[in-house]
Design a protein around this motif. Structure first.
Motif, PDB file in Angstrom:
ATOM      1  N   PHE A 218       0.778  -1.318  -0.008  1.00  0.00           N
ATOM      2  CA  PHE A 218       0.125   0.020   0.042  1.00  0.00           C
ATOM      3  C   PHE A 218       1.257   1.244  -0.062  1.00  0.00           C
ATOM      4  O   PHE A 218       1.495   1.766   1.030  1.00  0.00           O
ATOM      5  CB  PHE A 218      -1.175   0.681   1.339  1.00  0.00           C
ATOM      6  N   ASP A 219       1.100   1.545  -0.937  1.00  0.00           N
ATOM      7  CA  ASP A 219       1.815   2.742  -1.856  1.00  0.00           C
ATOM      8  C   ASP A 219       0.943   4.761  -1.027  1.00  0.00           C
ATOM      9  O   ASP A 219       0.395   4.618  -2.188  1.00  0.00           O
ATOM     10  CB  ASP A 219       2.699   2.397  -2.819  1.00  0.00           C
ATOM     11  N   PRO A 220       1.781   5.150  -0.371  1.00  0.00           N
ATOM     12  CA  PRO A 220       0.700   6.138  -0.307  1.00  0.00           C
ATOM     13  C   PRO A 220       1.270   7.470  -1.424  1.00  0.00           C
ATOM     14  O   PRO A 220       0.955   8.758  -0.813  1.00  0.00           O
ATOM     15  CB  PRO A 220       0.697   6.623   1.237  1.00  0.00           C
ATOM     16  N   SER A 221       2.211   6.813  -2.090  1.00  0.00           N
ATOM     17  CA  SER A 221       2.933   8.406  -2.929  1.00  0.00           C
ATOM     18  C   SER A 221       2.059   9.548  -3.217  1.00  0.00           C
ATOM     19  O   SER A 221       2.385  10.231  -3.187  1.00  0.00           O
ATOM     20  CB  SER A 221       4.024   7.864  -3.627  1.00  0.00           C
ATOM     21  N   LEU A 222       1.175   8.792  -3.645  1.00  0.00           N
ATOM     22  CA  LEU A 222       0.028   9.701  -4.674  1.00  0.00           C
ATOM     23  C   LEU A 222      -1.412   9.687  -4.017  1.00  0.00           C
ATOM     24  O   LEU A 222      -2.317  11.060  -4.453  1.00  0.00           O
ATOM     25  CB  LEU A 222      -0.482   8.739  -6.261  1.00  0.00           C
ATOM     26  N   TYR A 223      -1.120   9.893  -2.654  1.00  0.00           N
ATOM     27  CA  TYR A 223      -1.801   9.747  -1.470  1.00  0.00           C
ATOM     28  C   TYR A 223      -2.272  11.606  -1.553  1.00  0.00           C
ATOM     29  O   TYR A 223      -1.383  11.941  -0.942  1.00  0.00           O
ATOM     30  CB  TYR A 223      -2.520   9.248  -0.453  1.00  0.00           C
ATOM     31  N   ARG A 224      -3.111  12.478  -1.919  1.00  0.00           N
ATOM     32  CA  ARG A 224      -3.026  13.637  -1.722  1.00  0.00           C
ATOM     33  C   ARG A 224      -4.267  14.468  -1.152  1.00  0.00           C
ATOM     34  O   ARG A 224      -5.110  14.816  -2.266  1.00  0.00           O
ATOM     35  CB  ARG A 224      -2.276  14.376  -3.185  1.00  0.00           C
ATOM     36  N   PRO A 225      -4.607  14.090  -0.386  1.00  0.00           N
ATOM     37  CA  PRO A 225      -5.822  14.535   0.453  1.00  0.00           C
ATOM     38  C   PRO A 225      -6.503  15.957   0.278  1.00  0.00           C
ATOM     39  O   PRO A 225      -7.906  15.840  -0.240  1.00  0.00           O
ATOM     40  CB  PRO A 225      -6.763  13.999   1.639  1.00  0.00           C
ATOM     41  N   GLY A 226      -5.575  16.482   0.838  1.00  0.00           N
ATOM     42  CA  GLY A 226      -6.572  17.951   0.007  1.00  0.00           C
ATOM     43  C   GLY A 226      -6.730  17.952  -1.283  1.00  0.00           C
ATOM     44  O   GLY A 226      -7.801  18.296  -1.942  1.00  0.00           O
ATOM     45  N   GLU A 227      -6.179  17.256  -2.512  1.00  0.00           N
ATOM     46  CA  GLU A 227      -6.308  17.470  -4.061  1.00  0.00           C
ATOM     47  C   GLU A 227      -7.398  16.361  -3.807  1.00  0.00           C
ATOM     48  O   GLU A 227      -8.696  17.152  -4.781  1.00  0.00           O
ATOM     49  CB  GLU A 227      -5.520  16.963  -4.188  1.00  0.00           C
ATOM     50  N   TRP A 228      -7.999  15.404  -3.031  1.00  0.00           N
ATOM     51  CA  TRP A 228      -8.864  14.824  -3.310  1.00  0.00           C
ATOM     52  C   TRP A 228     -10.404  15.861  -2.980  1.00  0.00           C
ATOM     53  O   TRP A 228     -11.168  15.853  -3.803  1.00  0.00           O
ATOM     54  CB  TRP A 228      -8.937  13.692  -2.153  1.00  0.00           C
ATOM     55  N   ALA A 229     -10.158  16.205  -1.862  1.00  0.00           N
ATOM     56  CA  ALA A 229     -11.043  17.108  -0.863  1.00  0.00           C
ATOM     57  C   ALA A 229     -11.522  18.390  -1.849  1.00  0.00           C
ATOM     58  O   ALA A 229     -13.022  18.283  -2.461  1.00  0.00           O
ATOM     59  CB  ALA A 229     -10.962  17.157   0.110  1.00  0.00           C
ATOM     60  N   ASP A 230     -10.619  18.884  -2.427  1.00  0.00           N
ATOM     61  CA  ASP A 230     -10.974  19.841  -4.044  1.00  0.00           C
ATOM     62  C   ASP A 230     -11.613  19.280  -5.037  1.00  0.00           C
ATOM     63  O   ASP A 230     -12.442  19.799  -5.570  1.00  0.00           O
ATOM     64  CB  ASP A 230      -9.648  20.941  -4.439  1.00  0.00           C
ATOM     65  N   LEU A 231     -11.131  18.254  -5.467  1.00  0.00           N
ATOM     66  CA  LEU A 231     -11.616  17.864  -6.482  1.00  0.00           C
ATOM     67  C   LEU A 231     -13.277  17.099  -6.297  1.00  0.00           C
ATOM     68  O   LEU A 231     -14.445  17.643  -7.530  1.00  0.00           O
ATOM     69  CB  LEU A 231     -10.725  16.037  -6.990  1.00  0.00           C
TER      70      LEU A 231
END
Length: 94
Positions: free
Chosen positions: A6-19
């Motif tokens: 489970f690699d979180p390197s592309l996990y950007r919660p701020g970008e997810w929230a904006d999307l």
């Protein structure tokens, strides 16, 4: 056993929230605990039977749930001007 990969390197919660906000979503719900017991937060104290089977100890080594929760709660809908609603789905251990 995928948890170790489970690699979180592309996990950007701020970008997810904006999307989510830009898409018109009003609610965001994340699975907090999968049915096989893996938790997306540091669950050792809250769920004693989860031992070290969580995102803080195995895999990403970060609080996936808490990081996204903070960002979603702070995000505002451009349509309504209100904050997005946050929820979790907690699957029971089978």
């Amino acid at each position: 056993d995928y948890a170790h990969r489970f690699d979180p390197s592309l996990y950007r919660p701020g970008e997810w929230a904006d999307l989510f906000a830009q898409s018109g979503a009003q609610y965001v719900v994340l699975t907090s605990k999968h049915h096989e017991g893996y938790c997306n937060w540091d669950s050792k104290e809250a769920v004693p039977l989860s031992w070290n089977w969580n995102a803080m100890d195995v895999g990403p080594r970060r609080d996936i749930l808490g990081d996204l929760a903070r960002e979603i709660k702070a995000a505002k809908s451009p349509t309504t001007g209100q904050n997005l609603h946050w929820g979790v789905y907690h699957s029971l251990f089978e």
